[in-house]
Design a protein around this motif. Structure first.
Motif, PDB file in Angstrom:
ATOM      1  N   ILE A   1       0.818  -1.226   0.000  1.00 40.14           N
ATOM      2  CA  ILE A   1       0.000   0.000   0.000  1.00 40.14           C
ATOM      3  C   ILE A   1       0.846   1.269   0.000  1.00 40.14           C
ATOM      4  O   ILE A   1       0.597   2.175  -0.800  1.00 40.14           O
ATOM      5  CB  ILE A   1      -0.985  -0.022   1.184  1.00 40.14           C
ATOM      6  N   PRO A   2       1.862   1.401   0.857  1.00 45.56           N
ATOM      7  CA  PRO A   2       2.647   2.649   0.832  1.00 45.56           C
ATOM      8  C   PRO A   2       3.730   2.619  -0.241  1.00 45.56           C
ATOM      9  O   PRO A   2       4.926   2.448   0.034  1.00 45.56           O
ATOM     10  CB  PRO A   2       3.249   2.709   2.242  1.00 45.56           C
ATOM     11  N   ALA A   3       3.311   2.754  -1.508  1.00 43.60           N
ATOM     12  CA  ALA A   3       4.234   2.806  -2.650  1.00 43.60           C
ATOM     13  C   ALA A   3       5.128   1.577  -2.726  1.00 43.60           C
ATOM     14  O   ALA A   3       6.315   1.669  -3.044  1.00 43.60           O
ATOM     15  CB  ALA A   3       5.078   4.076  -2.586  1.00 43.60           C
ATOM     16  N   GLY A   4       4.559   0.393  -2.446  1.00 44.40           N
ATOM     17  CA  GLY A   4       5.338  -0.832  -2.478  1.00 44.40           C
ATOM     18  C   GLY A   4       6.339  -0.926  -1.349  1.00 44.40           C
ATOM     19  O   GLY A   4       7.228  -1.777  -1.370  1.00 44.40           O
ATOM     20  N   SER A   5       6.213  -0.044  -0.345  1.00 43.72           N
ATOM     21  CA  SER A   5       7.150   0.044   0.785  1.00 43.72           C
ATOM     22  C   SER A   5       8.581   0.269   0.296  1.00 43.72           C
ATOM     23  O   SER A   5       9.539  -0.206   0.907  1.00 43.72           O
ATOM     24  CB  SER A   5       7.078  -1.215   1.664  1.00 43.72           C
TER      25      SER A   5
END
Length: 492
Positions: free
Chosen positions: A66-70
């Motif tokens: 979710i957060p930009a692919g981490s």
């Protein structure tokens, strides 16, 4: 006492009509240990614990995208910290429940891949030591450590430790077929939800990221990722898992419980539901316009279907041909409806391909400068800027080599940089062996081989496994695909 009992069990007179007995049926039951006070025994508690941790691992793998692919250092540390806590908690609780339990990762057949990665990690840490072994750099500079960015390498080492923790924990929870299949379905439908959000964000919400306006890859699906190719690889894993699920439903009869009237074969609706999910994933991959993402998902699915057909007794060549034909027949209508963007990019690959070839040539030159020591983990960007030369455009920032094999050799040297590659090949081989040898429940292992093929291909022209969310997903699938399953139902 009736007449039959009085006559020693023999009844005289007119024989009664006996209703036909149903065919003998078997039902799998779980035999859990029960204490004298009626509470659950160690095996049942261990089973419940692993059920919980299995779901948590799936949730973590899906949430990390979710957060930009981490692909941000703060999330590397956050997810790694969570995995360290989860692994410590699991080991501590399991030690109280079953003190004699042996970790799967310590068994001979599972030791090699983690051992290779452990040696690689030790070398990464060695590269950060200020011991004055570094070679000089263009311009006359000589860093105090082998790594040209020791702080970044140390932070990257935390990320690598998190990967190792996830793999060890996933091996532990993958000891039961029913749990592994449940985790596989959760992963598949979770990836489908990512695809659904990507299409909504692209087609309905005006092509946005959930955190704001898109600044790159406008007009194509990127979901919660920044890079479309990495997102396509993430979706491709879902396609491969879905292919294995459908093939399993079509080909393998279910165990029917005694007295049940349910058909032992999956119904048409049960088969069509995951087919719809696969169609959504393929349409979303087409919307990313990622050529390699589409090709890798295609080859991964063909691999899975081929393995499943071989297990049904087909010859390898015929099984491969059938698998290829089935995937083509499924994909072609979707490509005809949504594949215009991919087709246009496929017809215009000259400038981009030439740019990557020049990039790879310069990276190979850097590897030749330090073939043994490398430049340090996560040091590609600052190191490459020292060697970046025309004709490669200077208008772009090259923070990845767009080839994970070259990245590993550049950062860790050819010897130590090859260890993670060999470890990945070992996991794929272990999954293939299990898919071949297992009498039942081999679809997940076949999916592991397919996912391995997908990532091997994608990594040759991009960097999907350099994104934490993709690496989490890859390691989780490979762990449950290659793990040993318990043979007794009261074991976990």
């Amino acid at each position: 006492m009736n007449d039959a009992n009085r006559n020693g069990g023999i009844e005289f007179g007119t024989p009664k009509k006996v209703a036909p007995q149903p065919k003998l049926e078997f039902e799998e039951i779980e035999v859990g240990e029960v204490q004298s006070d009626g509470s659950a025994g160690p095996s049942k508690l261990a089973r419940k614990l692993n059920n919980v941790f299995g779901v948590l691992l799936v949730a973590l793998a899906l949430a990390s995208a979710i957060p930009a692919g981490s692909n941000v250092p703060i999330f590397w540390a956050f997810w790694s910290g969570m995995l360290f806590v989860m692994l410590a908690a699991h080991v501590a609780i399991m030690a109280r429940i079953e003190p004699d339990r042996v970790l799967q990762v310590t068994r001979p057949r599972h030791r090699l891949a983690p051992l290779l990665c452990g040696v690689y990690l030790l070398w990464v840490l060695f590269q950060t030591l200020p011991i004055g072994l570094a070679a000089g750099l263009p311009g006359g500079g000589t860093p105090s450590s082998i790594s040209v960015m020791a702080d970044a390498s140390l932070l990257g080492a935390i990320r690598q430790l998190g990967y190792l923790a996830l793999f060890v924990l996933a091996l532990e929870v993958a000891g039961r077929n029913d749990r592994v299949e449940f985790m596989t379905r959760l992963l598949f439908w979770g990836i489908c939800l990512h695809a659904l959000w990507a299409m909504v964000a692209l087609r309905i919400l005006g092509d946005i990221h959930w955190w704001g306006e898109k600044t790159a890859y406008q007009g194509v699906a990127t979901g919660t990722f920044i890079n479309r190719n990495n997102f396509a690889a993430f979706l491709g894993v879902g396609v491969v898992l879905g292919t294995a699920i459908v093939a399993d439903l079509v080909n393998v009869p279910r165990v029917r419980k005694a007295g049940s009237t349910r058909n032992p074969r999956a119904s048409l609706v049960e088969i069509l539901v995951p087919v719809v999910g696969i169609a959504l994933l393929i349409v979303t991959i087409l919307a990313t316009q990622s050529r390699m993402g589409l090709a890798a998902a295609f080859l991964g699915s063909v691999t899975v279907l081929g393995i499943m057909r071989v297990r049904q007794g087909r010859r390898a060549v015929l099984a491969a041909a059938e698998a290829f034909l089935v995937v083509v027949l499924v994909a072609m209508p979707l490509f005809a409806l949504s594949g215009a963007g991919v087709l246009e990019r496929s017809l215009d690959i000259g400038d981009e391909q030439n740019g990557r070839l020049v990039l790879w040539q310069q990276v190979l030159g850097m590897i030749g400068e330090r073939p043994i020591t490398g430049f340090g983990l996560d040091s590609f960007y600052p190191a490459f800027e020292l060697f970046h030369r025309p004709p490669l455009t200077t208008a772009l920032v090259w923070d990845y080599a767009h080839n994970s094999y070259l990245s590993l050799w550049l950062e860790a040297g050819i010897l130590f940089g090859s260890l993670p590659i060999i470890a990945g090949a070992v996991l794929i081989w272990r999954s293939a062996v299990r898919a071949w040898q297992a009498r039942t429940h081999f679809a997940v292992s076949a999916a592991g081989v397919g996912v391995g093929v997908l990532m091997l291909i994608s990594s040759a022209v991009d960097f999907p496994l350099e994104i934490q969310a993709n690496m989490f997903l890859f390691l989780l699938v490979m762990a449950i695909a290659s793990a040993d399953r318990r043979r007794r139902m009261d074991e976990d």
